[in-house]
Design an enzyme around this catalytic site. Structure first.
Site, PDB file in Angstrom:
ATOM      1  CG  LEU A   1      -4.022 -10.596  -0.213  1.00 27.70           C
ATOM      2  CD1 LEU A   1      -3.871 -10.645   1.281  1.00 27.70           C
ATOM      3  CD2 LEU A   1      -4.583 -11.896  -0.759  1.00 27.70           C
ATOM      4  CG  ASP A   2      -0.294 -10.138  -1.070  1.00 29.05           C
ATOM      5  OD1 ASP A   2      -0.200 -10.140   0.165  1.00 29.05           O
ATOM      6  OD2 ASP A   2      -0.377 -11.168  -1.754  1.00 29.05           O
TER       7      ASP A   2
END
Lengths: 294, 294, 294, 294
Positions: A237-238
């Site tokens: 994520l990210d």
């Protein structure tokens, strides 16, 4: 923009002498007129990257005859060169109209912007499908005559619903997934189906303020500049390869609400630039970083 | 810049009705001509902040007589207003020449820039002292005729050497400490001696890339923008109130060395702006954030 | 954004002592809770400008009772103060929904952006009317359910057609005219009907490249940065008071077509910011310049 | 920065097939390892531009032997290729230490910045001479141990004094003239002696506000952004090829004095970037525009 048909090669390989020479020699031997060539050597990694674009059709090159190889033989002919230099390469044609699926939740600023670019003809792309975990933006999809699929996702239904989405994307023959403020985390497994083909917009200047409420965190920390980041989505994520970032100056006068309001303009601009770079075949990914040709 | 003498009040207090009125009424009753007034209400915190600057001398206000209170009575007279509204306030005079100590290690770009601003008269300040944990920049200090104190610091000698520095700062009557790429962490205890009076420059866009090698981390992460941050120093490393930040666009073409080279220009610009804001008495700190009046 | 009803005073007058005091005293006497106050003194012009915003309703001020004057008496009561200080002032209410007419020709990027802001509820405004000298964008207007008036203008019909437009604007009760890439010059006479109520977007960084083909001129001159400018329209083409400007970096790689493409994003952003500032009653015009409160 | 010796070719010629191939083939045949290659085709002008940099010494290329041609034979060998393609070219070596003369008047911010870059070793250049039409900055020159020539110029003495300057530049063997806020217009004749070898900084965002008092004009016009421009000097005042520009946001709060103060930081940054690009041999001039390789 460019009316003439062109072909694009994106190349990466171990750095070595004679690569540019080999590629340009190949093009010249087949009467290719280069309209853009950019290379980058990462000396630390010992890696070489190149993007070259050349004209395909006769008229464009001023009567000089056009590229001598038919489109469907270019790749197999180039493979001989590629193998000599351990190249990985992609071949694209400027005339290809890529098909995008937009993923949204409730916020409409990014999707509005993307739809306007498509609708006005600014982008030569197709948008046959919008996927959402909420029904809110269906009317907007209808306004533009685009199919809208409301696919709710819960902890329990995630695997099943993602499978359904993958099925849809196949049916619609989708090339690129654009997460236009889609507030639902895609599973690792889903991401591996579309390597470097899912683009997300994160509403902070990554790696500052990862996670769910970046404007709140930015306000709390008292930063003087906030940003937005567009990146390819990976299982982390990210943490995927960053394609584009932009920032703007803020001050103590900006409440969280004001940051959110101003941030929307950043987000839609950054996402649009990233998608544009991808559509132009100007992005190469190498070790979780991007080379963005100009 | 401003030749006329002026007084500045920096005020913070709980938000309530009538504060601006009370302050401006006080100034008017003593014939004060306001040349700048800025207020900020943080509704979430229920806090009120204000900076007001007014002329002191007769000639400046066009024969109108000048401020009626002598400089040394302003504070005690204003205290009556302040107490009614639970105000904390600082009173400054534009004619005060603040005395800065520069702290450096081996890099000279920031100190060069600060010295030039002082030497050319751009800044109305004094720089009587340069402190360093390395001897390298002594010749530069000598060029400008400034005392240079080489004070090495090791784990073992830290307390003792910091005490020596504090003694020096007292002797030189220093108002503001500027860490111009001083590569030595100040102890918690040292920091508490100079609350909101130590300004540091960190070579990243905080809170991204805290710590020692931000350009390496930025390169590794593949960001498209890098920054620099100037902040007041507190016991929490890189966590003090941010005064100023600036960024610049970079690309895959920038090696770590290139980021370091380009970053120097950011660092010196951001540090100079932060010091300037402080010297103009335009910074208020509240709960680890700054209000920067314009 | 702000749910609470507030009132806003925009004031300009000759600089003199006691103005802030007089205004804030007026508000305090009627139990007004100031939520924003910004003043600016132009010492060279001897002119004073101020924007003050205060809460109207009881609940907002935490049980403190709300502003004591009814909305329709504020202006007449304030007039007494205003006359003492030769103030010109405007009184606005945040709850007022301004009515905008959009003027367009063939380009849709700006209108798309403005419509999206209205449609998504980002802006609390009405857009009942779109006027164009070309029929091309009528389908877009219809998509959004907005009346579209195609009013062709030639040298000969200009006076007559402008009269027709003025009539339409009256019928639709329009407060603000937004020229969203409207490629038709409004007559002097037309402009005088709507002082500081027509906002235009010019596709260059004024005063560089006035006139019709700024991107061509910018390319020809080889500038490294291009811009866009939003301004109030006066009889002097491209010479009205500037509200907002923004720029972006370009290079020798950008053809005229590329500048035009990239410029569209600048134009829509700058126009939106200018309109937003106007809608928030944050703009004062003085001697062909604007004061933009923050 | 770069320790390894490299050679650089800057090439411009009519656009045609096979140029990149011809150049890279030449380098490969002599065992040249390309470390940077950038090309640009201006399709409208039918012109081709290229910068290629390659390693010279054995060790750098990892035992591969280094470039096979001695430095003094490269140009004559390359001429054969160049003539086939009607190329104009320049050959540079990264190890060459260019000699700069700084021209100043009374303002010191730009010269301070340039001297700091040289003094700290950031720039691998020599600054043996400072020329001024005023004596004010002689002490600064002395601080840095640099010869200072005070050469007053009046209408009457201009030709004679410029001749004297040309003589001095010859004696000092100067490669590059940097006008660091030199407030004296050079004659057409003088300029023709140093084509693309005089760099000036103009304190506005050209072509806005040409002439002597750009900050006054910018203030008068009420712009929201101001800039600075660095360009090669030609006989046409402020009209030479632009190398670099930068801007900053200003507001109604900025007086002319404030614009001047803030502008100094822009000016020194923009000038430094332009000089750096020149020193790196990254600038090509074509029809009064620059190609700036990255």
């Amino acid at each position: 923009m460019k009316n003439e048909a062109s072909a694009i090669l994106l190349i990466s390989c171990p750095d070595q002498q004679g690569i540019v020479c080999a590629v340009t020699d190949f093009l010249m031997r087949h009467n290719g007129n280069i309209i853009d060539l950019e290379q980058h050597t990462d000396t630390k990694e010992g890696a070489f990257f190149m993007r070259v674009e050349w004209e395909l059709d006769p008229k464009a090159s001023g009567g000089a005859g056009g590229f001598a190889l038919p489109r469907d033989q270019i790749s197999s002919m180039f493979r001989l060169i590629a193998e000599c230099h351990q190249m990985e390469y992609e071949l694209h044609f400027s005339e290809t109209r890529q098909r995008m699926a937009l993923f949204v939740s409730k916020s409409s600023h990014c999707i509005h912007d993307l739809l306007a670019r498509w609708h006005s003809g600014e982008w030569n792309t197709s948008i046959p499908l919008i996927v959402s975990n909420h029904p809110d933006l269906e009317p907007l999809a209808k306004m533009y005559g685009i199919d809208f699929e409301w696919i709710e996702i819960t902890q329990e239904t995630k695997a099943e619903q993602e499978a359904k989405i993958i099925q849809l994307l196949k049916e619609y023959n989708i090339d690129l997934l654009v997460l236009a403020r889609y507030m639902q985390i895609l599973s690792d497994d889903f991401c591996t189906h579309f390597p470097n083909r899912i683009i997300n917009i994160h509403h902070s200047f990554l790696p500052a303020f990862v996670g769910a409420k970046p404007y709140h965190s930015a306000h709390q920390r008292g930063v003087k500049i906030v940003g937005a980041t567009s990146h390819y989505v990976t299982g982390d994520l990210d943490e995927g390869p960053i394609i584009e970032q932009e920032v703007m100056r803020v001050s103590h006068k900006d409440s969280v609400e004001s940051l959110i309001r101003k941030g929307r303009d950043l987000e839609k601009m950054v996402l649009a630039r990233a998608v544009w770079a991808h559509l132009q075949n100007k992005v190469l990914v190498y070790k979780n970083r991007t080379i963005i040709f100009n």
